[in-house]
Motif scaffolding. Structure first.
Motif, PDB file in Angstrom:
ATOM      1  N   ALA A  82      24.024  60.269  61.304  1.00 32.13           N
ATOM      2  CA  ALA A  82      24.779  59.667  62.414  1.00 32.13           C
ATOM      3  C   ALA A  82      24.135  58.326  62.754  1.00 32.13           C
ATOM      4  CB  ALA A  82      24.744  60.592  63.624  1.00 32.13           C
ATOM      5  N   HIS A  83      24.863  57.517  63.497  1.00 33.32           N
ATOM      6  CA  HIS A  83      24.387  56.169  63.817  1.00 33.32           C
ATOM      7  C   HIS A  83      24.206  55.346  62.545  1.00 33.32           C
ATOM      8  CE1 HIS A  83      23.764  56.354  68.230  1.00 33.32           C
ATOM      9  NE2 HIS A  83      23.736  57.633  67.992  1.00 33.32           N
ATOM     10  N   GLY A  84      25.204  55.452  61.654  1.00 34.46           N
ATOM     11  CA  GLY A  84      25.299  54.553  60.507  1.00 34.46           C
ATOM     12  C   GLY A  84      24.171  54.633  59.493  1.00 34.46           C
ATOM     13  N   MET A  89      14.549  55.875  66.005  1.00 34.52           N
ATOM     14  CA  MET A  89      13.399  56.334  66.790  1.00 34.52           C
ATOM     15  C   MET A  89      13.745  56.278  68.263  1.00 34.52           C
ATOM     16  SD  MET A  89      10.281  57.388  66.963  1.00 34.52           S
ATOM     17  CE  MET A  89       9.084  56.890  65.729  1.00 34.52           C
ATOM     18  N   THR A  90      13.601  57.420  68.947  1.00 31.23           N
ATOM     19  CA  THR A  90      13.975  57.501  70.366  1.00 31.23           C
ATOM     20  C   THR A  90      12.747  57.468  71.272  1.00 31.23           C
ATOM     21  OG1 THR A  90      15.983  58.744  69.867  1.00 31.23           O
ATOM     22  CG2 THR A  90      15.116  58.977  72.092  1.00 31.23           C
ATOM     23  N   TYR A  91      12.857  56.708  72.340  1.00 31.45           N
ATOM     24  CA  TYR A  91      11.832  56.645  73.387  1.00 31.45           C
ATOM     25  C   TYR A  91      12.435  57.208  74.671  1.00 31.45           C
ATOM     26  CZ  TYR A  91       9.090  53.489  70.407  1.00 31.45           C
ATOM     27  OH  TYR A  91       8.350  52.954  69.394  1.00 31.45           O
ATOM     28  N   TYR A 154      26.572  55.442  78.467  1.00 30.38           N
ATOM     29  CA  TYR A 154      26.148  55.008  77.135  1.00 30.38           C
ATOM     30  C   TYR A 154      26.091  53.484  77.100  1.00 30.38           C
ATOM     31  CZ  TYR A 154      27.180  59.784  75.649  1.00 30.38           C
ATOM     32  OH  TYR A 154      27.189  61.147  75.520  1.00 30.38           O
ATOM     33  N   GLY A 155      25.015  52.972  76.553  1.00 30.72           N
ATOM     34  CA  GLY A 155      24.870  51.525  76.459  1.00 30.72           C
ATOM     35  C   GLY A 155      24.291  51.134  75.108  1.00 30.72           C
ATOM     36  N   GLY A 156      24.368  49.854  74.815  1.00 27.70           N
ATOM     37  CA  GLY A 156      23.793  49.394  73.553  1.00 27.70           C
ATOM     38  C   GLY A 156      23.473  47.917  73.622  1.00 27.70           C
ATOM     39  N   TYR A 186      18.731  64.986  69.869  1.00 31.90           N
ATOM     40  CA  TYR A 186      17.310  65.059  69.481  1.00 31.90           C
ATOM     41  C   TYR A 186      17.061  64.493  68.078  1.00 31.90           C
ATOM     42  CZ  TYR A 186      17.157  68.511  73.310  1.00 31.90           C
ATOM     43  OH  TYR A 186      17.294  69.163  74.512  1.00 31.90           O
ATOM     44  N   PRO A 187      15.802  64.060  67.840  1.00 32.46           N
ATOM     45  CA  PRO A 187      15.461  63.585  66.488  1.00 32.46           C
ATOM     46  C   PRO A 187      15.492  64.745  65.483  1.00 32.46           C
ATOM     47  CG  PRO A 187      13.796  62.927  68.134  1.00 32.46           C
ATOM     48  CD  PRO A 187      14.707  63.908  68.799  1.00 32.46           C
ATOM     49  N   LEU A 188      15.530  64.424  64.218  1.00 35.12           N
ATOM     50  CA  LEU A 188      15.439  65.439  63.167  1.00 35.12           C
ATOM     51  C   LEU A 188      14.203  66.295  63.415  1.00 35.12           C
ATOM     52  CD1 LEU A 188      15.998  63.339  59.902  1.00 35.12           C
ATOM     53  CD2 LEU A 188      17.629  64.877  61.031  1.00 35.12           C
ATOM     54  N   GLU A 189      14.318  67.609  63.144  1.00 36.01           N
ATOM     55  CA  GLU A 189      13.191  68.506  63.436  1.00 36.01           C
ATOM     56  C   GLU A 189      11.892  68.055  62.779  1.00 36.01           C
ATOM     57  OE1 GLU A 189      13.796  72.726  63.172  1.00 36.01           O
ATOM     58  OE2 GLU A 189      15.788  72.504  64.065  1.00 36.01           O
TER      59      GLU A 189
HETATM   60  C1  HEC Z   1      28.923  60.568  64.967  1.00 35.91           C
HETATM   61  C2  HEC Z   1      28.092  61.066  66.018  1.00 35.91           C
HETATM   62  C3  HEC Z   1      27.450  60.115  67.014  1.00 35.91           C
HETATM   63  C4  HEC Z   1      28.011  59.037  67.653  1.00 35.91           C
HETATM   64  C5  HEC Z   1      29.411  58.470  67.511  1.00 35.91           C
HETATM   65  C6  HEC Z   1      26.994  58.519  68.533  1.00 35.91           C
HETATM   66  N1  HEC Z   1      25.847  59.262  68.435  1.00 35.91           N
HETATM   67 FE1  HEC Z   1      24.133  58.949  69.452  1.00 35.91          FE
HETATM   68  N2  HEC Z   1      23.233  60.435  68.391  1.00 35.91           N
HETATM   69  C7  HEC Z   1      23.815  61.181  67.389  1.00 35.91           C
HETATM   70  C8  HEC Z   1      22.803  61.986  66.737  1.00 35.91           C
HETATM   71  C9  HEC Z   1      23.008  62.967  65.591  1.00 35.91           C
HETATM   72  C10 HEC Z   1      21.594  61.677  67.374  1.00 35.91           C
HETATM   73  C11 HEC Z   1      20.201  62.204  67.034  1.00 35.91           C
HETATM   74  C12 HEC Z   1      19.722  61.553  65.763  1.00 35.91           C
HETATM   75  C13 HEC Z   1      18.354  60.983  65.813  1.00 35.91           C
HETATM   76  O1  HEC Z   1      18.024  60.325  66.823  1.00 35.91           O
HETATM   77  O2  HEC Z   1      17.623  61.149  64.846  1.00 35.91           O
HETATM   78  C14 HEC Z   1      21.905  60.730  68.432  1.00 35.91           C
HETATM   79  C15 HEC Z   1      20.982  60.267  69.351  1.00 35.91           C
HETATM   80  C16 HEC Z   1      21.246  59.331  70.331  1.00 35.91           C
HETATM   81  C17 HEC Z   1      20.314  58.921  71.345  1.00 35.91           C
HETATM   82  C18 HEC Z   1      18.945  59.535  71.600  1.00 35.91           C
HETATM   83  C19 HEC Z   1      19.082  60.699  72.583  1.00 35.91           C
HETATM   84  C20 HEC Z   1      19.497  62.008  71.920  1.00 35.91           C
HETATM   85  O3  HEC Z   1      20.717  62.304  71.876  1.00 35.91           O
HETATM   86  O4  HEC Z   1      18.620  62.720  71.441  1.00 35.91           O
HETATM   87  C21 HEC Z   1      20.923  57.953  72.066  1.00 35.91           C
HETATM   88  C22 HEC Z   1      20.313  57.165  73.214  1.00 35.91           C
HETATM   89  C23 HEC Z   1      22.249  57.769  71.521  1.00 35.91           C
HETATM   90  N3  HEC Z   1      22.426  58.657  70.475  1.00 35.91           N
HETATM   91  C24 HEC Z   1      23.179  56.876  72.020  1.00 35.91           C
HETATM   92  C25 HEC Z   1      24.452  56.718  71.491  1.00 35.91           C
HETATM   93  C26 HEC Z   1      25.378  55.676  71.905  1.00 35.91           C
HETATM   94  C27 HEC Z   1      25.098  54.649  72.966  1.00 35.91           C
HETATM   95  C28 HEC Z   1      26.502  55.835  71.160  1.00 35.91           C
HETATM   96  C29 HEC Z   1      27.758  55.012  71.169  1.00 35.91           C
HETATM   97  C30 HEC Z   1      27.624  53.608  70.931  1.00 35.91           C
HETATM   98  C31 HEC Z   1      26.270  56.964  70.270  1.00 35.91           C
HETATM   99  N4  HEC Z   1      25.029  57.474  70.512  1.00 35.91           N
HETATM  100  C32 HEC Z   1      27.188  57.426  69.355  1.00 35.91           C
HETATM  101  C33 HEC Z   1      25.154  61.182  67.086  1.00 35.91           C
HETATM  102  C34 HEC Z   1      26.078  60.233  67.497  1.00 35.91           C
END
Ligand code: HEC
Length: 195
Positions: A82-84, A89-91, A154-156, A186-189
Motif C-alpha cells: 500500500a502507499h504505492g 516509516m511511521t513516527y 488525513y493529510g499529506g 501499523y508497520p509490517l510485523e
Molecule cells: C490502499 C490502502 C491505503 C490507502 C488508500 C491509504 N493508506 Fe495509509 N496505510 C495503509 C497501510 C497498509 C498502512 C501501513 C503500512 C506501513 O506503514 O508499513 C498505512 C499506514 C498509514 C499511516 C501510518 C499509521 C497507520 O495506519 O499505522 C498513515 C499516517 C497513513 N497511512 C496515511 C494515509 C493517508 C493520508 C492516505 C491518503 C492520502 C492513506 N494513508 C491512504 C493503507 C492505505
C-alpha cells in the motif's frame, strides 16, 4: 576519424548520464522495492534520510518540522505494498506513541491529539534512483469533529513542502479495513519496534 567521433559521442553521453545521475536523489541498483534487503534499505536511507524532513518542511508545516523528534515505530523502512510500493516509516507523537506501539488489534481508541506521520521513499525505476515520496499524516480530532472519517483527519505533504490534495474518503476507504484498530494499519510485523 569515425573512431574518434564515436569516442566523442560515447564520452558526451557519459557526461550527460553523469549529470543526470547527479540530479537524481540517490542511485539504486535494485529497482524492485520488494527485492530490497535490510542492508539496501539502510544505504538508501543513509543517502536520502536528511533530505526528507528538509523538503517536507519547506512550506512551514509544523508536523513536517517536528516529526523526526517523535517516537519511531519501525526498526527500518518497510515495503507494505500500500502507499504505492514506497518504503515507509511511521513516527508517533507523544500523545499517540504509547497506544500505537502496542500494535493492539481490538477495541483501539487513539487519544484525541494523536498524530501519526509516515515518511516515504519512492524507487523510480526509470531513473534508477530513490527519491523522496510524500509525508502521510493522520490526526485524531475531537469526538464528532469528522464523523465520516471516524474523527481522523488525513493529510499529506509533498517532498517540496506543499500540501497534497485528495479526498478524505480516498484514504479512509482503505484504512476502514482496520476499524478494530481505530483505522490504523501499523508497520509490517517484521519491522515493528519491540517485535
Ligand atoms: C490502499 C490502502 C491505503 C490507502 C488508500 C491509504 N493508506 Fe495509509 N496505510 C495503509 C497501510 C497498509 C498502512 C501501513 C503500512 C506501513 O506503514 O508499513 C498505512 C499506514 C498509514 C499511516 C501510518 C499509521 C497507520 O495506519 O499505522 C498513515 C499516517 C497513513 N497511512 C496515511 C494515509 C493517508 C493520508 C492516505 C491518503 C492520502 C492513506 N494513508 C491512504 C493503507 C492505505
Amino acid at each position: 576519424m569515425t573512431h574518434v567521433l564515436k569516442f566523442a559521442t560515447v564520452l558526451s553521453a557519459m557526461i550527460f548520464l553523469g549529470a543526470a545521475a547527479q540530479a537524481q536523489d540517490c542511485p539504486v541498483s535494485i529497482t524492485e522495492p520488494f527485492d530490497l534487503e535490510a542492508a539496501d534499505i539502510a544505504s538508501i536511507y543513509d543517502c536520502i534520510g536528511d533530505k526528507m524532513p528538509e523538503g517536507y518542511s519547506k512550506g512551514g508545516d509544523m508536523v513536517a518540522k517536528d516529526y523526526r523528534n517523535w517516537t519511531v515505530t519501525g526498526t527500518r523502512h518497510g515495503v507494505a505494498g500500500a502507499h504505492g510500493n514506497r518504503l515507509l516509516m511511521t513516527y508517533a507523537n507523544d500523545i499517540a506513541a504509547e497506544q500505537y506501539l502496542k500494535f493492539a488489534e481490538d477495541g483501539v481508541m487513539m487519544p484525541v491529539g494523536s498524530i501519526l506521520a509516515k515518511e516515504s521513499i519512492k524507487i523510480n525505476k526509470k531513473t534508477q534512483a530513490a527519491v523522496v515520496g510524500p509525508l502521510f499524516i493522520m490526526t485524531k480530532l475531537e469526538a464528532g469533529a469528522a464523523a465520516e472519517t471516524n474523527d481522523w483527519l488525513y493529510g499529506g505533504i509533498q517532498p517540496n513542502g506543499k500540501p497534497m490534495k485528495f479526498r478524505q474518503a480516498f484514504c479512509h476507504d482503505c484504512h476502514s479495513s482496520w476499524e478494530d484498530q481505530d483505522f490504523l494499519a501499523y508497520p509490517l510485523e517484521e519491522v515493528r519496534v519491540g517485535n
